[in-house]
Design an enzyme around this catalytic site. Structure first.
Site, PDB file in Angstrom:
ATOM      1  N   ASP A  21       0.863  -1.178   0.000  1.00  0.00           N
ATOM      2  CA  ASP A  21       0.000   0.000   0.000  1.00  0.00           C
ATOM      3  C   ASP A  21       0.900   1.229   0.000  1.00  0.00           C
ATOM      4  OD1 ASP A  21      -3.277   0.167   0.854  1.00  0.00           O
ATOM      5  OD2 ASP A  21      -2.126   2.040   0.851  1.00  0.00           O
ATOM      6  N   LYS A  24      -0.810   3.152   7.143  1.00  0.00           N
ATOM      7  CA  LYS A  24      -1.537   1.883   7.153  1.00  0.00           C
ATOM      8  C   LYS A  24      -0.555   0.715   7.254  1.00  0.00           C
ATOM      9  CE  LYS A  24      -5.501   1.576   4.783  1.00  0.00           C
ATOM     10  NZ  LYS A  24      -6.479   1.421   3.720  1.00  0.00           N
ATOM     11  N   GLU A  36     -14.407  -9.124  -7.001  1.00  0.00           N
ATOM     12  CA  GLU A  36     -14.599  -9.627  -5.644  1.00  0.00           C
ATOM     13  C   GLU A  36     -16.030  -9.360  -5.183  1.00  0.00           C
ATOM     14  OE1 GLU A  36     -12.683 -11.537  -3.691  1.00  0.00           O
ATOM     15  OE2 GLU A  36     -14.551 -11.499  -2.579  1.00  0.00           O
ATOM     16  N   LEU A  87     -17.049 -10.151  -1.822  1.00  0.00           N
ATOM     17  CA  LEU A  87     -17.177 -10.208  -0.358  1.00  0.00           C
ATOM     18  C   LEU A  87     -17.982  -9.032   0.166  1.00  0.00           C
ATOM     19  CD1 LEU A  87     -15.225  -7.899   1.086  1.00  0.00           C
ATOM     20  CD2 LEU A  87     -13.428  -9.473   0.458  1.00  0.00           C
ATOM     21  N   HIS A 109     -35.267  -5.937   2.650  1.00  0.00           N
ATOM     22  CA  HIS A 109     -35.558  -5.324   3.947  1.00  0.00           C
ATOM     23  C   HIS A 109     -35.647  -3.814   3.770  1.00  0.00           C
ATOM     24  CE1 HIS A 109     -34.951  -9.153   5.858  1.00  0.00           C
ATOM     25  NE2 HIS A 109     -33.841  -9.297   5.142  1.00  0.00           N
ATOM     26  N   CYS A 124     -19.816   0.304  -2.052  1.00  0.00           N
ATOM     27  CA  CYS A 124     -20.016  -0.333  -3.365  1.00  0.00           C
ATOM     28  C   CYS A 124     -21.308   0.071  -4.072  1.00  0.00           C
ATOM     29  CB  CYS A 124     -19.958  -1.851  -3.215  1.00  0.00           C
ATOM     30  SG  CYS A 124     -18.315  -2.422  -2.785  1.00  0.00           S
ATOM     31  N   LYS A 183     -21.692   3.759  -5.551  1.00  0.00           N
ATOM     32  CA  LYS A 183     -20.793   4.096  -6.667  1.00  0.00           C
ATOM     33  C   LYS A 183     -21.007   3.153  -7.864  1.00  0.00           C
ATOM     34  CE  LYS A 183     -16.505   1.606  -5.513  1.00  0.00           C
ATOM     35  NZ  LYS A 183     -16.565   0.612  -6.574  1.00  0.00           N
ATOM     36  N   ARG A 185     -18.527   4.960   4.332  1.00  0.00           N
ATOM     37  CA  ARG A 185     -18.625   5.543   2.992  1.00  0.00           C
ATOM     38  C   ARG A 185     -20.078   5.505   2.508  1.00  0.00           C
ATOM     39  NH1 ARG A 185     -13.580   2.511   0.131  1.00  0.00           N
ATOM     40  NH2 ARG A 185     -14.125   0.914   1.655  1.00  0.00           N
TER      41      ARG A 185
HETATM   42  P1  NAD Z   1     -10.134   0.841   0.206  1.00  0.00           P
HETATM   43  O1  NAD Z   1     -10.262   2.275  -0.022  1.00  0.00           O
HETATM   44  O2  NAD Z   1     -10.492   0.261   1.552  1.00  0.00           O
HETATM   45  O3  NAD Z   1      -8.643   0.383  -0.096  1.00  0.00           O
HETATM   46  C1  NAD Z   1      -7.898   0.767  -1.208  1.00  0.00           C
HETATM   47  C2  NAD Z   1      -6.437   0.824  -0.805  1.00  0.00           C
HETATM   48  O4  NAD Z   1      -5.645   1.015  -1.978  1.00  0.00           O
HETATM   49  C3  NAD Z   1      -6.105   1.972   0.148  1.00  0.00           C
HETATM   50  O5  NAD Z   1      -5.478   1.470   1.304  1.00  0.00           O
HETATM   51  C4  NAD Z   1      -5.146   2.866  -0.679  1.00  0.00           C
HETATM   52  O6  NAD Z   1      -4.169   3.488   0.121  1.00  0.00           O
HETATM   53  C5  NAD Z   1      -4.541   1.837  -1.613  1.00  0.00           C
HETATM   54  N1  NAD Z   1      -3.947   2.358  -2.842  1.00  0.00           N
HETATM   55  C6  NAD Z   1      -4.465   3.244  -3.728  1.00  0.00           C
HETATM   56  N2  NAD Z   1      -3.603   3.439  -4.751  1.00  0.00           N
HETATM   57  C7  NAD Z   1      -2.531   2.672  -4.518  1.00  0.00           C
HETATM   58  C8  NAD Z   1      -1.325   2.407  -5.225  1.00  0.00           C
HETATM   59  N3  NAD Z   1      -1.053   2.993  -6.396  1.00  0.00           N
HETATM   60  N4  NAD Z   1      -0.423   1.570  -4.688  1.00  0.00           N
HETATM   61  C9  NAD Z   1      -0.677   0.953  -3.512  1.00  0.00           C
HETATM   62  N5  NAD Z   1      -1.823   1.130  -2.805  1.00  0.00           N
HETATM   63  C10 NAD Z   1      -2.726   1.981  -3.300  1.00  0.00           C
HETATM   64  O7  NAD Z   1     -10.989   0.130  -0.936  1.00  0.00           O
HETATM   65  P2  NAD Z   1     -11.811  -1.252  -0.854  1.00  0.00           P
HETATM   66  O8  NAD Z   1     -13.087  -1.045  -0.148  1.00  0.00           O
HETATM   67  O9  NAD Z   1     -10.893  -2.343  -0.418  1.00  0.00           O
HETATM   68  O10 NAD Z   1     -12.163  -1.442  -2.394  1.00  0.00           O
HETATM   69  C11 NAD Z   1     -11.188  -1.786  -3.360  1.00  0.00           C
HETATM   70  C12 NAD Z   1     -11.894  -2.208  -4.627  1.00  0.00           C
HETATM   71  O11 NAD Z   1     -12.664  -3.391  -4.396  1.00  0.00           O
HETATM   72  C13 NAD Z   1     -12.886  -1.174  -5.170  1.00  0.00           C
HETATM   73  O12 NAD Z   1     -12.869  -1.203  -6.561  1.00  0.00           O
HETATM   74  C14 NAD Z   1     -14.213  -1.674  -4.648  1.00  0.00           C
HETATM   75  O13 NAD Z   1     -15.287  -1.268  -5.460  1.00  0.00           O
HETATM   76  C15 NAD Z   1     -14.035  -3.166  -4.734  1.00  0.00           C
HETATM   77  N6  NAD Z   1     -14.859  -3.930  -3.784  1.00  0.00           N
HETATM   78  C16 NAD Z   1     -15.029  -3.465  -2.509  1.00  0.00           C
HETATM   79  C17 NAD Z   1     -15.793  -4.220  -1.612  1.00  0.00           C
HETATM   80  C18 NAD Z   1     -16.004  -3.729  -0.197  1.00  0.00           C
HETATM   81  O14 NAD Z   1     -16.886  -4.277   0.475  1.00  0.00           O
HETATM   82  N7  NAD Z   1     -15.274  -2.758   0.291  1.00  0.00           N
HETATM   83  C19 NAD Z   1     -16.358  -5.443  -2.015  1.00  0.00           C
HETATM   84  C20 NAD Z   1     -16.134  -5.882  -3.313  1.00  0.00           C
HETATM   85  C21 NAD Z   1     -15.374  -5.111  -4.197  1.00  0.00           C
END
Ligand code: NAD
Length: 441
Positions: free
Chosen positions: A31, A36, A155, A157, A258, A267, A270, A335
């Site tokens: 990251d 973090k 993903e 989850l 519900h 998610c 957006k 979010r």
């Molecule tokens: P998040 O914001 O929690 O995490 C993203 C991480 O990426 C951050 O820690 C950020 O610092 C890091 N990052 C950004 N640019 C970077 C780079 N160039 N190099 C290294 N690290 C970098 O996001 P998230 O909730 O984990 O979501 C990630 C993706 O997964 C999104 O596209 C989201 O739509 C998708 N997704 C999320 C969920 C969910 O429940 N949160 C579920 C399924 C899919």
């Protein structure tokens, strides 16, 4: 076993990285947020996700899982690189692709041998090809001839049950046109493959669309029941019973039916906007998506009107207890949570808020900084409801499912409940002397 790098150590990257290491692979999570990574290196888990901590601790101990900010070292150490960075909405509702493309270019900058690049972030159709061409550009500029394959592996989850979801998915979607990359991906998911998890093998574009289609459909299903709840309120029907009977139809299923204050989270908001924008930009606008987005915004404001309808438009001098601010239970993620609209609106009407949430305070402190003068953070339900004019349940945390309402009198709390998650029954609350408002019940 495989050597894996996961770029982006957020809700998806950290869970995926930790569980891939638990499957036996060697994983490095990268990251660019130094704080973090420092916290992770100190044994702290930066997000609240039930069950994740022991998995991380155990795999770090056995040296199958490590954390770094050094992308070059991580790329060098891995054969398979997952991109799991954020894809937030841009101002026009389209997807802000800067993080995904920066990660792709970063990989190409440092790679020195064949790699499989796996897109785990939720991305618009066409991103796989875009990642490929951006990476190729960097390799050409470097003057090196290194082959690589791009795979889409969205993903599914859910925060709050991410560990269970990742290890017991309904399906694993793998989008690639390349047999070698497909075999490598099946090896990554070998544990699930052996457990007979369904695998959907498809091209990249279809895999990318599956993720948007799934999220958009679920958001639409929630919005359907929310709008139906509003109609039920007007005609005297009970939406919970309607939803239950609807769900007994195997074609419909009871999940995501519900009624509540509107969907939120990282998610659905957006992804619905992104699909609407993708549809518009290819000349095939999806009216259902536009309507879903609009109805969801209205639903949050409708909750405010429900409260002012009972307490009056002018809330000066009123204190309201808010139980829950996260977009759903068992997460600290705020979010796009409905609370981000509802709380400021109540303050705008003059209310003072007493807020409690089992995990939301850390994020709530900065998200609500503009209304902080009118907001008191409370450690539990009973300190929140003390001397309040009404209680609003916004998130269905377990803690809020068994409130001892007999304490209200002693706490000087008025018996007015806005149960925006339909946890309690109107007849029981009325027997206890409460004025009860649910959603569509
Ligand atoms: P998040 O914001 O929690 O995490 C993203 C991480 O990426 C951050 O820690 C950020 O610092 C890091 N990052 C950004 N640019 C970077 C780079 N160039 N190099 C290294 N690290 C970098 O996001 P998230 O909730 O984990 O979501 C990630 C993706 O997964 C999104 O596209 C989201 O739509 C998708 N997704 C999320 C969920 C969910 O429940 N949160 C579920 C399924 C899919």
């Amino acid at each position: 076993m495989a050597n894996i790098a996961v770029i982006g150590t957020g809700y998806v990257g950290l869970v995926s990285g930790a569980l891939f290491s638990d499957f036996g692979h060697t994983v490095v999570c990268v990251d660019n947020d130094e704080q973090k990574i420092d916290r992770l290196l100190n044994g702290e888990i930066p997000i609240y996700e039930p069950g994740l901590e022991p998995i991380v601790t155990n795999n770090v101990y056995y040296k199958r899982l490590r954390f770094t900010t050094d992308l070059k070292q991580a790329v060098g150490a891995s054969d398979i690189i997952f991109i799991a960075v954020g894809t937030p909405p841009a101002h026009d509702g389209s997807v802000d692709m800067q993080y995904v493309l920066a990660a792709a270019r970063g990989i190409a900058e440092h790679m020195d041998a064949y790699k499989v690049i796996v897109d785990k972030s939720t991305v618009p159709v066409g991103t796989g090809q875009r990642v490929r061409s951006e990476m190729q550009e960097v390799l050409d500029r470097r003057g090196v001839d290194i082959s690589f394959d791009v795979v889409s592996n969205p993903e599914f989850l859910r925060e709050g049950s991410a560990v269970q979801d990742f290890t017991h998915p309904d399906r694993v979607v793998i989008g690639t046109e390349n047999e070698k990359a497909l075999d490598i991906m099946k090896d990554v998911y070998r544990v699930l493959f052996l457990n007979e998890t369904p695998f959907v093998e498809t091209d990249i574009e279809t895999a990318e669309m599956i993720k948007y289609a799934s999220n958009a459909f679920l958001a639409m299903k929630i919005t359907f029941i929310n709008e139906l709840a509003n109609v039920c309120e007007k005609v005297g029907a009970n939406v919970q019973k309607v939803a239950k009977a609807m769900g007994q139809d195997g074609r419909i299923s009871p999940k995501f039916l519900h009624a509540g204050p509107g969907y939120g989270g990282s998610c659905f908001p957006k992804d619905t906007k992104a699909l609407a924008e993708i549809a518009r930009s290819c000349g095939e606008p999806m009216k259902l998506m536009d309507a879903t987005v609009e109805a969801n915004e209205k639903q949050k404001l409708r909750m405010v009107r429900k409260i002012t309808g009972e307490l009056g438009e002018d809330l000066h001098g009123k204190t309201i207890a808010i139980l829950g601010i996260t977009f759903k239970p068992k997460t600290d993620d705020m979010r796009d949570s409905p609370s981000l609209v509802i709380l400021p609106e109540l303050v705008k009407c003059g209310a003072k808020l007493r807020v409690t949430d089992p995990q939301g305070k850390k994020e709530g402190l900065w998200r609500f900084k503009d209304i902080s003068e009118n907001l008191t953070w409370c450690t539990d339900i009973y300190s929140a409801v003390e001397q309040s004019d009404a209680t609003v349940i916004l998130t269905e945390w377990h803690q809020f499912r068994a409130i001892d309402f007999t304490r209200y009198e002693a706490l000087g709390a008025k018996k007015v409940l806005f149960d925006l998650r339909n946890i309690y029954r109107r007849d029981q609350m009325e027997q206890l002397g409460f004025v009860y408002h649910g959603v569509g019940v």
